[in-house]
Scaffold this active site. Structure first.
Site, mmCIF file in Angstrom:
data_model
loop_
_atom_site.group_PDB
_atom_site.id
_atom_site.type_symbol
_atom_site.label_atom_id
_atom_site.label_comp_id
_atom_site.label_asym_id
_atom_site.label_seq_id
_atom_site.Cartn_x
_atom_site.Cartn_y
_atom_site.Cartn_z
ATOM 1 N N GLU A 120 -13.420 -9.601 -2.492
ATOM 2 C CA GLU A 120 -13.673 -8.186 -3.022
ATOM 3 C C GLU A 120 -13.613 -8.337 -4.698
ATOM 4 O O GLU A 120 -13.369 -7.360 -5.125
ATOM 5 C CB GLU A 120 -12.556 -7.417 -2.479
ATOM 6 C CG GLU A 120 -11.305 -7.972 -2.511
ATOM 7 C CD GLU A 120 -10.092 -6.919 -1.926
ATOM 8 O OE1 GLU A 120 -9.992 -5.662 -2.549
ATOM 9 O OE2 GLU A 120 -9.261 -7.358 -1.038
ATOM 10 N N CYS B 57 -9.201 -7.222 1.915
ATOM 11 C CA CYS B 57 -8.690 -8.476 2.198
ATOM 12 C C CYS B 57 -9.035 -9.024 3.702
ATOM 13 O O CYS B 57 -8.758 -10.001 3.958
ATOM 14 C CB CYS B 57 -7.288 -8.359 2.249
ATOM 15 S SG CYS B 57 -6.668 -7.971 0.534
ATOM 16 N N THR C 113 2.349 -7.931 -7.773
ATOM 17 C CA THR C 113 1.854 -8.424 -6.959
ATOM 18 C C THR C 113 0.278 -8.850 -7.032
ATOM 19 O O THR C 113 -0.432 -9.191 -6.216
ATOM 20 C CB THR C 113 1.689 -7.353 -5.649
ATOM 21 O OG1 THR C 113 0.808 -6.420 -6.027
ATOM 22 C CG2 THR C 113 2.946 -6.714 -5.204
ATOM 23 N N SER D 26 -0.042 2.470 1.559
ATOM 24 C CA SER D 26 -0.766 1.322 1.973
ATOM 25 C C SER D 26 0.177 0.449 2.937
ATOM 26 O O SER D 26 -0.145 -0.014 3.871
ATOM 27 C CB SER D 26 -1.006 0.537 0.647
ATOM 28 O OG SER D 26 -0.065 -0.038 0.256
ATOM 29 N N HIS E 58 -1.497 -11.079 7.003
ATOM 30 C CA HIS E 58 -2.056 -10.736 5.387
ATOM 31 C C HIS E 58 -0.796 -10.564 4.765
ATOM 32 O O HIS E 58 0.179 -10.170 4.892
ATOM 33 C CB HIS E 58 -2.842 -9.644 5.334
ATOM 34 C CG HIS E 58 -3.249 -9.238 3.973
ATOM 35 N ND1 HIS E 58 -3.862 -9.950 3.182
ATOM 36 C CD2 HIS E 58 -2.963 -8.034 3.494
ATOM 37 C CE1 HIS E 58 -3.916 -9.620 2.026
ATOM 38 N NE2 HIS E 58 -3.417 -8.323 2.230
ATOM 39 N N LYS F 86 8.483 -7.683 6.819
ATOM 40 C CA LYS F 86 8.981 -6.381 7.540
ATOM 41 C C LYS F 86 7.761 -6.160 8.688
ATOM 42 O O LYS F 86 8.423 -5.574 9.785
ATOM 43 C CB LYS F 86 8.643 -5.198 6.378
ATOM 44 C CG LYS F 86 9.625 -5.132 5.407
ATOM 45 C CD LYS F 86 9.263 -4.032 4.808
ATOM 46 C CE LYS F 86 10.274 -3.475 3.788
ATOM 47 N NZ LYS F 86 10.245 -2.364 2.879
ATOM 48 N N ASN G 113 -0.794 -12.361 -4.571
ATOM 49 C CA ASN G 113 -1.651 -11.899 -3.525
ATOM 50 C C ASN G 113 -3.116 -12.824 -3.955
ATOM 51 O O ASN G 113 -3.517 -12.649 -5.228
ATOM 52 C CB ASN G 113 -1.825 -10.618 -3.713
ATOM 53 C CG ASN G 113 -2.638 -9.865 -2.331
ATOM 54 O OD1 ASN G 113 -3.168 -10.528 -1.421
ATOM 55 N ND2 ASN G 113 -2.906 -8.582 -2.233
ATOM 56 N N SER H 227 -7.413 -3.010 3.384
ATOM 57 C CA SER H 227 -7.320 -2.029 3.079
ATOM 58 C C SER H 227 -8.617 -1.100 3.190
ATOM 59 O O SER H 227 -9.715 -1.661 3.069
ATOM 60 C CB SER H 227 -6.780 -1.721 1.491
ATOM 61 O OG SER H 227 -5.487 -1.925 1.451
HETATM 62 P P1 HMG Z 1 7.676 -0.296 -5.696
HETATM 63 O O1 HMG Z 1 7.608 1.122 -5.151
HETATM 64 O O2 HMG Z 1 7.831 -0.442 -7.294
HETATM 65 O O3 HMG Z 1 8.929 -0.914 -5.292
HETATM 66 O O4 HMG Z 1 6.621 -1.198 -5.206
HETATM 67 P P2 HMG Z 1 10.327 -0.492 -4.449
HETATM 68 O O5 HMG Z 1 10.860 0.494 -5.323
HETATM 69 O O6 HMG Z 1 9.853 0.282 -2.975
HETATM 70 O O7 HMG Z 1 11.252 -1.686 -4.266
HETATM 71 C C1 HMG Z 1 10.558 -2.632 -3.512
HETATM 72 C C2 HMG Z 1 11.646 -3.278 -2.583
HETATM 73 O O8 HMG Z 1 12.569 -3.728 -3.530
HETATM 74 C C3 HMG Z 1 12.509 -2.197 -1.898
HETATM 75 O O9 HMG Z 1 12.966 -2.994 -0.562
HETATM 76 C C4 HMG Z 1 13.746 -2.189 -2.843
HETATM 77 O O10 HMG Z 1 15.017 -1.937 -2.068
HETATM 78 C C5 HMG Z 1 13.892 -3.582 -3.147
HETATM 79 P P3 HMG Z 1 12.528 -2.009 0.693
HETATM 80 O O11 HMG Z 1 13.202 -0.800 0.730
HETATM 81 O O12 HMG Z 1 10.919 -1.909 0.754
HETATM 82 O O13 HMG Z 1 13.122 -2.975 1.803
HETATM 83 N N1 HMG Z 1 14.699 -3.384 -4.680
HETATM 84 C C6 HMG Z 1 15.499 -4.743 -4.769
HETATM 85 N N2 HMG Z 1 16.123 -5.735 -3.930
HETATM 86 C C7 HMG Z 1 17.001 -6.392 -4.318
HETATM 87 N N3 HMG Z 1 17.528 -6.179 -5.885
HETATM 88 C C8 HMG Z 1 17.021 -5.325 -6.621
HETATM 89 C C9 HMG Z 1 16.181 -4.253 -5.954
HETATM 90 N N4 HMG Z 1 15.477 -3.336 -6.613
HETATM 91 C C10 HMG Z 1 14.525 -2.913 -5.719
HETATM 92 N N5 HMG Z 1 17.477 -5.103 -7.759
HETATM 93 C C11 HMG Z 1 4.905 -1.447 -3.575
HETATM 94 C C12 HMG Z 1 6.389 -1.489 -4.043
HETATM 95 C C13 HMG Z 1 4.486 -2.028 -2.336
HETATM 96 C C14 HMG Z 1 4.434 0.027 -3.641
HETATM 97 C C15 HMG Z 1 4.282 -2.079 -4.787
HETATM 98 O O14 HMG Z 1 4.440 -3.600 -4.888
HETATM 99 C C16 HMG Z 1 2.409 -1.900 -4.549
HETATM 100 O O15 HMG Z 1 2.072 -0.896 -5.182
HETATM 101 N N6 HMG Z 1 1.730 -3.007 -4.190
HETATM 102 C C17 HMG Z 1 0.519 -2.977 -4.221
HETATM 103 C C18 HMG Z 1 -0.066 -2.236 -2.895
HETATM 104 C C19 HMG Z 1 0.289 -3.477 -1.784
HETATM 105 O O16 HMG Z 1 0.669 -4.473 -1.846
HETATM 106 N N7 HMG Z 1 0.095 -2.999 -0.547
HETATM 107 C C20 HMG Z 1 0.599 -3.454 0.822
HETATM 108 C C21 HMG Z 1 0.049 -2.970 1.995
HETATM 109 S S1 HMG Z 1 -1.844 -2.813 1.685
HETATM 110 C C22 HMG Z 1 -2.576 -4.710 1.653
HETATM 111 O O17 HMG Z 1 -1.798 -5.354 2.213
HETATM 112 C C23 HMG Z 1 -3.943 -4.656 1.321
HETATM 113 C C24 HMG Z 1 -4.077 -5.301 -0.331
HETATM 114 O O18 HMG Z 1 -4.016 -6.534 -0.210
HETATM 115 C C25 HMG Z 1 -5.447 -4.990 -0.611
HETATM 116 C C26 HMG Z 1 -6.625 -5.434 0.205
HETATM 117 O O19 HMG Z 1 -6.906 -5.262 1.393
HETATM 118 O O20 HMG Z 1 -7.664 -5.758 -0.428
HETATM 119 C C27 HMG Z 1 -2.912 -4.628 -0.960
#
Ligand code: HMG
Length: 388
Positions: free
Chosen positions: A79, A111, A152, A201, A233, A242, A276, A309
């Site tokens: 992609e 992906c 990521t 996502s 993935h 998870k 990633n 996605s």
């Molecule tokens: P965020 O919103 O900044 O993070 O980013 P958060 O506030 O949800 O924190 C993440 C985790 O860290 C949480 O745990 C917090 O509690 C923990 P959870 O509640 O989820 O279990 N945390 C801590 N832990 C220990 N010590 C600390 C601490 N502080 C916080 N001090 C988000 C998270 C996924 C939104 C971000 O990484 C993102 O936008 N990522 C990009 C999108 C993505 O990867 N999506 C995944 C599904 S889609 C997919 O897989 C397709 C993709 O690969 C693309 C394609 O297909 O081409 C993306």
């Protein structure tokens, strides 16, 4: 006759940013990255690396072994395409010295497309068992700076040889699919970075897992307890952990938390330090499992959840072949990862911001990669790749 993955090799850039460095600049706890999303480092491509050079680097060890003439088709999943018209695989075809009678095509669906390529490759091989298909997945994951996705990022390519009577994984024909038109992550043609609705996502990812699994158990005789390991993935490692807990719960698996975690943990080692790699990530996860699991996996069933996605997802299964451990490139992979060079935050920004020339003038690209193939120049809007 069985069909599946005969050999697998991956490549990532020689530069990485430690997520502790990013956390320090952002003035947040590094545990958010190390524990919260389960990521430690992210690979950053050098200016003279792109999906073509990474793909050629990943595939080169396989071609050295089987010979360039034995590949009848090259399927290139990405992609991060470098051209709207020409398939990136055509450059790779030349760099690897493949036969002029080998067909080449590029596939796209976020992906997921490497999985589509593998299923199509299996169908081609089932029809003509003497043929070998080279499937390459290669991507550079890029988000805007100071967004939730930034930590990521990553880059990598994986090359897999699909053949009859494979030496690594026999792939079963039954699959569960799920497609839904959603906007969880996308990259319009005029952008070099992806847009993402991060939390949404992750929800769609989990929903797709449930839907593909339901479809899979309708068509397959296999049940949750038939699998010893699961490859997901890997947008970030915690997502797979998870997701697997979610699947175990749906199936009322009756396993301890430790047993559930063990079913995925060996798939995560490489992703934690690469980041990633979109289409490549699940298959780098498979390589991590085969190369790091202390248990002999021969005869074990592995479940695969591929997610792209947008979204298209698939659950499928495979069996590890006896003697698989003799066909791995473990030492190559580990020495490549160990030899990587850490960059400072400023160096990371320089790599991130390296300009992508659009003016048609001649632009030499500075040497940065330690790989065998590099993008030496862009001139007259043409990309010039060389073998180092
Ligand atoms: P965020 O919103 O900044 O993070 O980013 P958060 O506030 O949800 O924190 C993440 C985790 O860290 C949480 O745990 C917090 O509690 C923990 P959870 O509640 O989820 O279990 N945390 C801590 N832990 C220990 N010590 C600390 C601490 N502080 C916080 N001090 C988000 C998270 C996924 C939104 C971000 O990484 C993102 O936008 N990522 C990009 C999108 C993505 O990867 N999506 C995944 C599904 S889609 C997919 O897989 C397709 C993709 O690969 C693309 C394609 O297909 O081409 C993306």
């Amino acid at each position: 006759m069985s069909v599946g993955i005969d050999e697998i090799s991956f490549y990532t850039s020689n530069y990485f940013l430690d997520l502790r460095t990013l956390a320090e600049v952002q003035q947040i706890e590094s545990e958010k990255y190390y524990q919260g999303i389960g990521q430690e480092k992210m690979s950053m491509a050098a200016p003279d690396e792109d999906v073509v050079t990474m793909a050629a680097n990943a595939a080169h060890p396989l071609i050295e072994r089987v010979g360039a003439d034995s590949v009848s088709t090259l399927m290139f999943a990405t992609e991060t395409g470098v051209d709207q018209s020409k398939a990136a695989g055509v450059y790779v075809h030349r760099l690897l010295g493949l036969n002029a009678n080998c067909r080449v095509v590029e596939l796209k669906q976020a992906c997921y497309s490497a999985t589509a390529a593998i299923q199509m490759a299996c169908a081609l091989v089932a029809r003509q068992p003497e043929k070998k298909v080279l499937v390459i997945a290669s991507d550079i994951a890029r988000y805007d700076l100071d967004t939730s996705g930034e930590a990521t990022q990553g880059c990598g390519a994986v090359a897999m040889l699909i053949s009859a009577n494979p030496r690594l994984i026999e792939i079963d024909p039954e699959v569960g699919n799920y497609t839904e038109d959603v906007m969880d992550f996308w990259r319009p043609n005029y952008r070099s970075t992806a847009l993402v609705d991060g939390k949404y996502s992750t929800k769609i990812y989990l929903k797709s897992l449930k839907k593909t699994w339901e479809n899979f158990v309708e068509v397959s005789a296999l049940a949750f307890h038939d699998f010893s390991h699961f490859c997901y993935h890997l947008p970030f490692s915690r997502m797979a952990e998870k997701a697997h807990k979610h699947l175990a719960k749906i199936n009322k698996a009756g396993l301890t938390l430790e047993q559930v975690e063990q079913q995925v943990e060996d798939t995560l080692h490489y992703n934690r330090i690469i980041g990633n790699s979109y289409t490549a990530s699940m298959y780098i996860g498979l390589t991590s499992l085969l190369e790091n699991c202390k248990q002999n996996l021969a005869g074990k069933k592995v479940g695969f959840f591929s997610y792209g996605s947008g979204c298209v997802a698939e659950f499928f299964s495979g069996t590890v072949v006896a003697g698989y451990e003799k066909c791995l490139h473990t030492l190559n992979h580990k020495s490549m990862l160990d030899a990587r060079q850490e960059v400072s935050y400023d160096e990371y920004l320089q790599l991130y911001r390296y300009p992508d020339p659009k003016d048609g003038e001649h632009h030499d690209i500075p040497a940065g990669t330690t790989g065998r193939f590099r993008l030496a120049a862009i001139s007259g809007h043409k990309r010039e790749y060389v073998i180092c």
